[in-house]
Scaffold this motif. Sequence first.
Motif, PDB file in Angstrom:
ATOM      1  N   ASP A  52      -7.661  38.277 -46.685  1.00  0.00           N
ATOM      2  CA  ASP A  52      -8.714  37.512 -47.359  1.00  0.00           C
ATOM      3  C   ASP A  52      -8.393  37.349 -48.842  1.00  0.00           C
ATOM      4  O   ASP A  52      -8.479  36.257 -49.405  1.00  0.00           O
ATOM      5  N   ILE A  53      -8.021  38.470 -49.473  1.00  0.00           N
ATOM      6  CA  ILE A  53      -7.749  38.447 -50.913  1.00  0.00           C
ATOM      7  C   ILE A  53      -6.529  37.581 -51.220  1.00  0.00           C
ATOM      8  O   ILE A  53      -6.541  36.773 -52.152  1.00  0.00           O
ATOM      9  N   ALA A  54      -5.492  37.751 -50.420  1.00  0.00           N
ATOM     10  CA  ALA A  54      -4.281  36.963 -50.631  1.00  0.00           C
ATOM     11  C   ALA A  54      -4.551  35.476 -50.417  1.00  0.00           C
ATOM     12  O   ALA A  54      -4.001  34.626 -51.121  1.00  0.00           O
ATOM     13  N   PHE A  55      -5.421  35.170 -49.446  1.00  0.00           N
ATOM     14  CA  PHE A  55      -5.773  33.785 -49.154  1.00  0.00           C
ATOM     15  C   PHE A  55      -6.433  33.141 -50.368  1.00  0.00           C
ATOM     16  O   PHE A  55      -6.093  32.026 -50.764  1.00  0.00           O
ATOM     17  N   VAL A  56      -7.360  33.860 -50.989  1.00  0.00           N
ATOM     18  CA  VAL A  56      -8.050  33.333 -52.159  1.00  0.00           C
ATOM     19  C   VAL A  56      -7.090  33.187 -53.329  1.00  0.00           C
ATOM     20  O   VAL A  56      -7.062  32.160 -54.007  1.00  0.00           O
ATOM     21  N   GLU A  57      -6.292  34.223 -53.584  1.00  0.00           N
ATOM     22  CA  GLU A  57      -5.377  34.167 -54.718  1.00  0.00           C
ATOM     23  C   GLU A  57      -4.359  33.042 -54.568  1.00  0.00           C
ATOM     24  O   GLU A  57      -4.023  32.364 -55.521  1.00  0.00           O
ATOM     25  N   GLN A  58      -3.871  32.837 -53.344  1.00  0.00           N
ATOM     26  CA  GLN A  58      -2.894  31.769 -53.114  1.00  0.00           C
ATOM     27  C   GLN A  58      -3.505  30.406 -53.410  1.00  0.00           C
ATOM     28  O   GLN A  58      -2.845  29.521 -53.961  1.00  0.00           O
ATOM     29  N   ALA A  59      -4.768  30.258 -53.076  1.00  0.00           N
ATOM     30  CA  ALA A  59      -5.439  28.981 -53.315  1.00  0.00           C
ATOM     31  C   ALA A  59      -5.648  28.726 -54.807  1.00  0.00           C
ATOM     32  O   ALA A  59      -5.757  27.581 -55.242  1.00  0.00           O
ATOM     33  N   LEU A  60      -5.692  29.802 -55.586  1.00  0.00           N
ATOM     34  CA  LEU A  60      -5.979  29.670 -57.011  1.00  0.00           C
ATOM     35  C   LEU A  60      -4.761  29.905 -57.889  1.00  0.00           C
ATOM     36  O   LEU A  60      -4.873  29.989 -59.104  1.00  0.00           O
ATOM     37  N   VAL A  61      -3.603  30.018 -57.278  1.00  0.00           N
ATOM     38  CA  VAL A  61      -2.412  30.452 -57.999  1.00  0.00           C
ATOM     39  C   VAL A  61      -2.026  29.508 -59.127  1.00  0.00           C
ATOM     40  O   VAL A  61      -1.418  29.931 -60.117  1.00  0.00           O
ATOM     41  N   HIS A  62      -2.390  28.248 -59.043  1.00  0.00           N
ATOM     42  CA  HIS A  62      -1.997  27.282 -60.062  1.00  0.00           C
ATOM     43  C   HIS A  62      -3.062  27.123 -61.155  1.00  0.00           C
ATOM     44  O   HIS A  62      -2.898  26.277 -62.042  1.00  0.00           O
ATOM     45  N   ASN A  63      -4.123  27.907 -61.104  1.00  0.00           N
ATOM     46  CA  ASN A  63      -5.166  27.837 -62.128  1.00  0.00           C
ATOM     47  C   ASN A  63      -4.984  29.007 -63.091  1.00  0.00           C
ATOM     48  O   ASN A  63      -5.373  30.132 -62.801  1.00  0.00           O
ATOM     49  N   ASP A  64      -4.388  28.741 -64.253  1.00  0.00           N
ATOM     50  CA  ASP A  64      -4.073  29.802 -65.202  1.00  0.00           C
ATOM     51  C   ASP A  64      -5.285  30.297 -65.977  1.00  0.00           C
ATOM     52  O   ASP A  64      -5.211  31.300 -66.682  1.00  0.00           O
ATOM     53  N   ASP A  65      -6.401  29.583 -65.895  1.00  0.00           N
ATOM     54  CA  ASP A  65      -7.575  29.959 -66.679  1.00  0.00           C
ATOM     55  C   ASP A  65      -8.414  31.044 -66.011  1.00  0.00           C
ATOM     56  O   ASP A  65      -9.309  31.600 -66.633  1.00  0.00           O
ATOM     57  N   LEU A  66      -8.136  31.328 -64.749  1.00  0.00           N
ATOM     58  CA  LEU A  66      -8.962  32.283 -64.021  1.00  0.00           C
ATOM     59  C   LEU A  66      -8.595  33.724 -64.361  1.00  0.00           C
ATOM     60  O   LEU A  66      -7.437  34.063 -64.546  1.00  0.00           O
ATOM     61  N   THR A  67      -9.612  34.564 -64.422  1.00  0.00           N
ATOM     62  CA  THR A  67      -9.421  35.996 -64.576  1.00  0.00           C
ATOM     63  C   THR A  67      -9.928  36.651 -63.304  1.00  0.00           C
ATOM     64  O   THR A  67     -11.029  36.346 -62.834  1.00  0.00           O
ATOM     65  N   MET A  68      -9.136  37.550 -62.716  1.00  0.00           N
ATOM     66  CA  MET A  68      -9.506  38.178 -61.452  1.00  0.00           C
ATOM     67  C   MET A  68      -9.521  39.694 -61.577  1.00  0.00           C
ATOM     68  O   MET A  68      -8.692  40.286 -62.274  1.00  0.00           O
TER      69      MET A  68
END
Length: 229
Positions: free
Chosen positions: A66-82
């Motif tokens: 689940d976590i990897a799925f979300v991170e992969q979807a957001l990998v190109h958004n450099d503004d996000l903090t996780m």
Amino acid sequence: MSDVDAERSIVFITPITPQAQLFFDYVSEQTGMPVTGVEPRAPRWTEQLLDSALILFDATALTMDDIAFVEQALVHNDDLTMAAFNVRDEDEAVDLLDRLYLQGVFYRTDRAELICKGIQSLLHADWWMSRHLMTRLIRTYRRRRINVFRPSCGLTQREVQILLMLGSGATNLEISKQLFISEHTVKSHLYNVFRKIEVRNRTQAIAWARENLGVPPVNLTETCQAMHA
């Protein structure tokens, strides 16, 4: 709160319950920012995450997939903090940090006030981890860097390659097909690996590899290509 902040929100990726909603309201009140909860892989969840200022994963409720799925979807958004919350202990924190690009870690035992303080730090582009955890990570990465240039426990390059593939979840048959060797040869290599690193089974070998070599790539072809580069 700036106009930019007003358009963004804090998002918790976790099962939505009445108790969770109360916590969201508390965090919103303390931070002055809107807080929402998103079920993993819920419809249109990516739109909510892409507009967020901070994403927090529930370590107790989500699988690594689940976590990897979300991170992969957001990998190109450099503004996000996780960050991750509800983390069991430091060992789990190290494992999560090894797999995901997280800037903050909150434990199950952390009080709500401390979590809000950490969230405020993350919103200001700071990191939120204990000094002991940071020290442990630095030591781990330093040891792995040394192992890149020095054979680990006398392992050959082929044995390291097979050990990494083992850690990715590959079976003996899958390893043999990727490396174009027989299953018997794979078993022979694994026997030598277990003897050299002093473990008795695959589970212990995988744990040793993660501690000393890092988490292997999931894609077996990429693993082979990286080892031959």
